[in-house]
Motif scaffolding. Structure first.
Motif, PDB file in Angstrom:
ATOM      1  N   ARG A  27      17.186  -0.649  41.944  1.00 29.26           N
ATOM      2  CA  ARG A  27      17.883  -1.796  41.352  1.00 29.26           C
ATOM      3  C   ARG A  27      19.109  -1.337  40.574  1.00 29.26           C
ATOM      4  O   ARG A  27      20.194  -1.930  40.686  1.00 29.26           O
ATOM      5  CB  ARG A  27      16.936  -2.545  40.422  1.00 29.26           C
ATOM      6  CG  ARG A  27      17.551  -3.770  39.756  1.00 29.26           C
ATOM      7  CD  ARG A  27      16.790  -4.144  38.509  1.00 29.26           C
ATOM      8  NE  ARG A  27      16.871  -3.091  37.498  1.00 29.26           N
ATOM      9  CZ  ARG A  27      16.169  -3.104  36.367  1.00 29.26           C
ATOM     10  NH1 ARG A  27      15.321  -4.081  36.120  1.00 29.26           N
ATOM     11  NH2 ARG A  27      16.296  -2.111  35.494  1.00 29.26           N
ATOM     12  N   ASP A  28      18.937  -0.262  39.787  1.00 29.36           N
ATOM     13  CA  ASP A  28      20.060   0.251  39.007  1.00 29.36           C
ATOM     14  C   ASP A  28      21.171   0.761  39.923  1.00 29.36           C
ATOM     15  O   ASP A  28      22.362   0.551  39.653  1.00 29.36           O
ATOM     16  CB  ASP A  28      19.584   1.372  38.079  1.00 29.36           C
ATOM     17  CG  ASP A  28      18.633   0.863  37.003  1.00 29.36           C
ATOM     18  OD1 ASP A  28      18.633  -0.361  36.751  1.00 29.36           O
ATOM     19  OD2 ASP A  28      17.889   1.685  36.429  1.00 29.36           O
ATOM     20  N   GLN A  29      20.759   1.434  41.025  1.00 33.46           N
ATOM     21  CA  GLN A  29      21.759   1.924  41.972  1.00 33.46           C
ATOM     22  C   GLN A  29      22.503   0.767  42.630  1.00 33.46           C
ATOM     23  O   GLN A  29      23.729   0.804  42.789  1.00 33.46           O
ATOM     24  CB  GLN A  29      21.086   2.798  43.031  1.00 33.46           C
ATOM     25  CG  GLN A  29      20.560   4.120  42.501  1.00 33.46           C
ATOM     26  CD  GLN A  29      19.764   4.890  43.538  1.00 33.46           C
ATOM     27  OE1 GLN A  29      19.481   4.375  44.619  1.00 33.46           O
ATOM     28  NE2 GLN A  29      19.397   6.114  43.217  1.00 33.46           N
ATOM     29  N   LEU A  30      21.728  -0.282  43.027  1.00 32.23           N
ATOM     30  CA  LEU A  30      22.360  -1.444  43.647  1.00 32.23           C
ATOM     31  C   LEU A  30      23.274  -2.163  42.663  1.00 32.23           C
ATOM     32  O   LEU A  30      24.344  -2.663  43.039  1.00 32.23           O
ATOM     33  CB  LEU A  30      21.286  -2.404  44.171  1.00 32.23           C
ATOM     34  CG  LEU A  30      20.500  -1.920  45.395  1.00 32.23           C
ATOM     35  CD1 LEU A  30      19.370  -2.893  45.713  1.00 32.23           C
ATOM     36  CD2 LEU A  30      21.417  -1.770  46.603  1.00 32.23           C
ATOM     37  N   SER A  31      22.830  -2.230  41.411  1.00 36.33           N
ATOM     38  CA  SER A  31      23.663  -2.863  40.392  1.00 36.33           C
ATOM     39  C   SER A  31      24.962  -2.091  40.209  1.00 36.33           C
ATOM     40  O   SER A  31      26.048  -2.683  40.098  1.00 36.33           O
ATOM     41  CB  SER A  31      22.893  -2.934  39.071  1.00 36.33           C
ATOM     42  OG  SER A  31      23.689  -3.504  38.054  1.00 36.33           O
ATOM     43  N   SER A  32      24.831  -0.755  40.194  1.00 36.93           N
ATOM     44  CA  SER A  32      26.026   0.080  40.071  1.00 36.93           C
ATOM     45  C   SER A  32      26.933  -0.083  41.284  1.00 36.93           C
ATOM     46  O   SER A  32      28.163  -0.200  41.157  1.00 36.93           O
ATOM     47  CB  SER A  32      25.611   1.544  39.912  1.00 36.93           C
ATOM     48  OG  SER A  32      26.737   2.386  39.862  1.00 36.93           O
ATOM     49  N   LEU A  33      26.293  -0.119  42.485  1.00 36.99           N
ATOM     50  CA  LEU A  33      27.071  -0.301  43.708  1.00 36.99           C
ATOM     51  C   LEU A  33      27.755  -1.661  43.721  1.00 36.99           C
ATOM     52  O   LEU A  33      28.913  -1.787  44.136  1.00 36.99           O
ATOM     53  CB  LEU A  33      26.152  -0.159  44.925  1.00 36.99           C
ATOM     54  CG  LEU A  33      26.803  -0.342  46.301  1.00 36.99           C
ATOM     55  CD1 LEU A  33      27.903   0.693  46.519  1.00 36.99           C
ATOM     56  CD2 LEU A  33      25.754  -0.242  47.404  1.00 36.99           C
ATOM     57  N   ARG A  34      27.032  -2.681  43.254  1.00 37.00           N
ATOM     58  CA  ARG A  34      27.620  -4.019  43.195  1.00 37.00           C
ATOM     59  C   ARG A  34      28.846  -4.029  42.283  1.00 37.00           C
ATOM     60  O   ARG A  34      29.878  -4.633  42.615  1.00 37.00           O
ATOM     61  CB  ARG A  34      26.581  -5.018  42.693  1.00 37.00           C
ATOM     62  CG  ARG A  34      27.128  -6.429  42.529  1.00 37.00           C
ATOM     63  CD  ARG A  34      26.090  -7.358  41.938  1.00 37.00           C
ATOM     64  NE  ARG A  34      26.646  -8.674  41.689  1.00 37.00           N
ATOM     65  CZ  ARG A  34      25.974  -9.661  41.126  1.00 37.00           C
ATOM     66  NH1 ARG A  34      24.716  -9.470  40.747  1.00 37.00           N
ATOM     67  NH2 ARG A  34      26.549 -10.832  40.927  1.00 37.00           N
ATOM     68  N   SER A  35      28.708  -3.363  41.137  1.00 36.85           N
ATOM     69  CA  SER A  35      29.845  -3.304  40.211  1.00 36.85           C
ATOM     70  C   SER A  35      31.034  -2.604  40.863  1.00 36.85           C
ATOM     71  O   SER A  35      32.187  -3.049  40.724  1.00 36.85           O
ATOM     72  CB  SER A  35      29.433  -2.569  38.932  1.00 36.85           C
ATOM     73  OG  SER A  35      28.387  -3.254  38.274  1.00 36.85           O
ATOM     74  N   MET A  36      30.733  -1.513  41.600  1.00 30.76           N
ATOM     75  CA  MET A  36      31.807  -0.791  42.286  1.00 30.76           C
ATOM     76  C   MET A  36      32.461  -1.670  43.343  1.00 30.76           C
ATOM     77  O   MET A  36      33.693  -1.703  43.471  1.00 30.76           O
ATOM     78  CB  MET A  36      31.246   0.479  42.930  1.00 30.76           C
ATOM     79  CG  MET A  36      30.812   1.545  41.944  1.00 30.76           C
ATOM     80  SD  MET A  36      30.004   2.952  42.761  1.00 30.76           S
ATOM     81  CE  MET A  36      31.280   3.456  43.907  1.00 30.76           C
ATOM     82  N   LEU A  37      31.616  -2.396  44.113  1.00 27.09           N
ATOM     83  CA  LEU A  37      32.165  -3.252  45.165  1.00 27.09           C
ATOM     84  C   LEU A  37      32.979  -4.402  44.578  1.00 27.09           C
ATOM     85  O   LEU A  37      34.024  -4.773  45.126  1.00 27.09           O
ATOM     86  CB  LEU A  37      31.025  -3.799  46.030  1.00 27.09           C
ATOM     87  CG  LEU A  37      30.319  -2.776  46.923  1.00 27.09           C
ATOM     88  CD1 LEU A  37      29.124  -3.417  47.622  1.00 27.09           C
ATOM     89  CD2 LEU A  37      31.280  -2.205  47.962  1.00 27.09           C
TER      90      LEU A  37
END
Length: 248
Positions: A104-114
């Motif tokens: 979840r944290d990785q996806l959240s970070s990826l979402r922020s990057m995207l």
């Protein structure tokens, strides 16, 4: 009757009464003995019955006790096994939870990057005064262009390295507004201008298979500068990469 006869008569009567009494007493004693013996036999039989019942109850109690103990032992072992299984499942769930939290944290970070990347790309496209969008289904070049025009735009035209780079970073694939249908070998944009700066992939355009491949397709890739154009038959089907004015 003389005196002797009287005495004899009295003695005889007395003896008779004594004998009768003795016989009656003996009979009564015999009856009492039989009753006592019968009572003793009955008591003995009752004792045997009670002993048998006691033995039966004892055996039954032991059997039921053993069965209860066996059931208890089985239940105890089942409970221990279930407890052990629950402990393993608990550990597995905790591990899965930790993995999901990390994911979840990785996806959240990826979402922020995207989101940051999308914002950056939107700003870049604002510099080109256009908005990019793509069709949901594949179609021929002409039908794809019709789709874009119905949405208020046209197939995308790429006339600069900057725009080519941004489209490649968006990882887009599909038809672009470039063809040589009018004059073979003369590639023109949908606004009828000639494509002076091109980004053909190595060996492209090639009219592969000696067929007219008169329409251009964009295939994103990791190149710098990204050389992503391929010529395809206009009747083949791909997604449409469309653009329209940023003010529409």
């Amino acid at each position: 009757m003389n005196m002797n006869n009287k005495i004899y008569a009295n003695v005889t009567a007395s003896n008779l009464r004594t004998t009768t009494g003795a016989l009656q007493s003996g009979a009564e004693q015999g009856d009492g003995f039989r009753r006592y013996r019968l009572a003793a036999v009955c008591l003995g039989l009752l004792g045997l019955v009670l002993l048998g019942v006691a033995a039966f109850l004892c055996i039954k109690y032991r059997t039921e006790r053993d069965q209860v103990l066996d059931r208890y032992t089985g239940l105890h072992e089942d409970l221990l096994a279930n407890y052990s299984s629950c402990e393993k499942q608990k550990v597995q769930l905790e591990t899965n939870y930790s993995s999901l939290v990390k994911e979840r944290d990785q996806l959240s970070s990826l979402r922020s990057m995207l989101e940051a990347k999308v914002t950056q790309l939107e700003k870049q496209f604002q510099e080109f005064n256009c908005r990019i969008f793509q069709s949901a289904t594949e179609d021929t070049w002409n039908m794809s262009r019709k789709y874009c025009r119905e949405k208020g735009g046209d197939l995308v035209m790429i006339k600069s390295k900057e725009k080519q780079t941004v489209l490649n970073e968006m990882r887009l694939n599909g038809w672009i507004g470039l063809s040589d249908e009018s004059v073979e070998g003369k590639w023109t944009w949908v606004d009828t201008t000639t494509a002076n700066q091109t980004f053909w992939d190595e060996g492209q355009p090639d009219n592969w298979g000696s067929v007219d491949e008169d329409c251009a397709v964009f295939h994103s890739k990791d190149d710098d500068p990204p050389l992503t154009w391929h010529d395809h038959k206009c009747s083949s089907k791909h997604l449409a990469i469309c653009e329209k004015s940023a003010f529409q």
